[in-house]
Design a protein around this motif. Structure first.
Motif, PDB file in Angstrom:
ATOM      1  N   ILE A  63      -0.646   4.832  15.357  1.00  0.00           N
ATOM      2  CA  ILE A  63       0.640   5.296  14.837  1.00  0.00           C
ATOM      3  C   ILE A  63       1.682   5.090  15.922  1.00  0.00           C
ATOM      4  O   ILE A  63       1.415   5.296  17.106  1.00  0.00           O
ATOM      5  CB  ILE A  63       0.563   6.781  14.435  1.00  0.00           C
ATOM      6  CG1 ILE A  63      -0.481   6.987  13.333  1.00  0.00           C
ATOM      7  CG2 ILE A  63       1.924   7.308  13.987  1.00  0.00           C
ATOM      8  CD1 ILE A  63      -0.928   8.406  13.179  1.00  0.00           C
ATOM      9  N   GLN A  81      -6.644   9.451   9.596  1.00  0.00           N
ATOM     10  CA  GLN A  81      -5.954   9.275   8.320  1.00  0.00           C
ATOM     11  C   GLN A  81      -6.941   9.446   7.166  1.00  0.00           C
ATOM     12  O   GLN A  81      -8.078   8.978   7.242  1.00  0.00           O
ATOM     13  CB  GLN A  81      -5.352   7.870   8.228  1.00  0.00           C
ATOM     14  CG  GLN A  81      -4.394   7.509   9.340  1.00  0.00           C
ATOM     15  CD  GLN A  81      -2.984   7.991   9.078  1.00  0.00           C
ATOM     16  OE1 GLN A  81      -2.728   8.776   8.158  1.00  0.00           O
ATOM     17  NE2 GLN A  81      -2.037   7.540   9.887  1.00  0.00           N
ATOM     18  N   GLN A 129       5.104   8.261   8.402  1.00  0.00           N
ATOM     19  CA  GLN A 129       3.967   9.021   8.927  1.00  0.00           C
ATOM     20  C   GLN A 129       4.365  10.411   9.406  1.00  0.00           C
ATOM     21  O   GLN A 129       3.520  11.312   9.443  1.00  0.00           O
ATOM     22  CB  GLN A 129       3.311   8.252  10.071  1.00  0.00           C
ATOM     23  CG  GLN A 129       2.568   7.000   9.637  1.00  0.00           C
ATOM     24  CD  GLN A 129       1.243   7.298   8.963  1.00  0.00           C
ATOM     25  OE1 GLN A 129       0.763   8.436   8.987  1.00  0.00           O
ATOM     26  NE2 GLN A 129       0.637   6.300   8.344  1.00  0.00           N
TER      27      GLN A 129
END
Length: 234
Positions: free
Chosen positions: A114, A137, A161
């Motif tokens: 991320i 995730q 996100q």
């Protein structure tokens, strides 16, 4: 400080968030909303945590408490109380502030990279992270950003996100609470679901847990501690 945790599914664990709250000496009140327990009272809590679940954020027919929960999250956020929505919780927070829920639009599973946005680099919570970090995730849905929110983190699978709206209402699509123990528990409870979602991942798990899992645990605890610091005890 008094913190209300709302659970949306039977197998829910606070993981790194629970560790950070315990370190801060928080009094935790857990509400099993999925089982029909009443939602927490606004005035009795300094912060609100809403964890994930298998339902989507618009599944009001099967889970009629969802609109009230979204409204409660907004009430906390509008009052500058700290809010933390993870996975389904982030989707409900987006809903609460007028974002669209995109059902099935962003499937993702496992430890994934991320990246912070420019706004994330300046944020009180995301600024504790490097420009790229790992977290766990497990989702199919995503959302559009509510008007006025700050986009804090993204990756190739799901652009949104993490976001913040107001002082300290945070939505995280990724499960930074899910440390290695939590992930192993999910594997025990949902092996068939995981194999369907990410074929072969269960077999690869022993190889990637010591590296990706460790890095994810470290990042998750830093995020959890940074969010807990946003709570203002009454």
């Amino acid at each position: 400080m008094r913190v209300a945790i709302v659970e949306n599914t039977k197998v829910t664990e606070a993981g790194q968030v629970g560790i950070a709250l315990a370190e801060a000496g928080a009094e935790i009140i857990t509400i099993r909303a999925y089982a029909g327990e009443p939602l927490p009272e606004f005035g009795a809590h300094d912060a609100l945590v809403v964890f994930g679940g298998e339902q989507n954020a618009r599944d009001d027919e099967k889970h009629p408490y969802l609109p009230a929960l979204a409204s409660l999250m907004r009430r906390f956020g509008d009052s500058d109380k700290a809010v933390l929505g993870i996975c389904l919780g982030s989707q409900l927070l987006a809903r609460a502030y007028g974002g669209d829920n995109l059902i099935g639009a962003a499937p993702e599973f496992g430890w994934r990279s991320i990246g912070r946005t420019e706004a994330g680099k300046e944020d009180p919570v995301l600024s504790t992270m490097p420009d790229r970090f790992l977290s766990f995730q497990w989702h199919d849905d995503t959302f559009t950003l509510p008007q006025g929110s700050l986009h804090l983190a993204e990756n190739e699978a799901a652009r949104h996100q993490a976001f913040r709206i107001g002082r300290a209402a945070y939505g995280f699509q990724f499960h930074f609470e899910a440390n290695r123990e939590v992930v192993r528990n999910w594997m025990t409870h949902f092996p068939e679901v995981i194999e369907r979602k990410e074929p072969g991942w269960l077999n690869r798990h022993p190889e990637i847990e010591p590296t990706d899992g460790q890095l994810s645990d470290e990042a998750g605890l830093e995020l959890a501690r940074a969010w807990v610091r946003q709570i203002r005890p009454s």
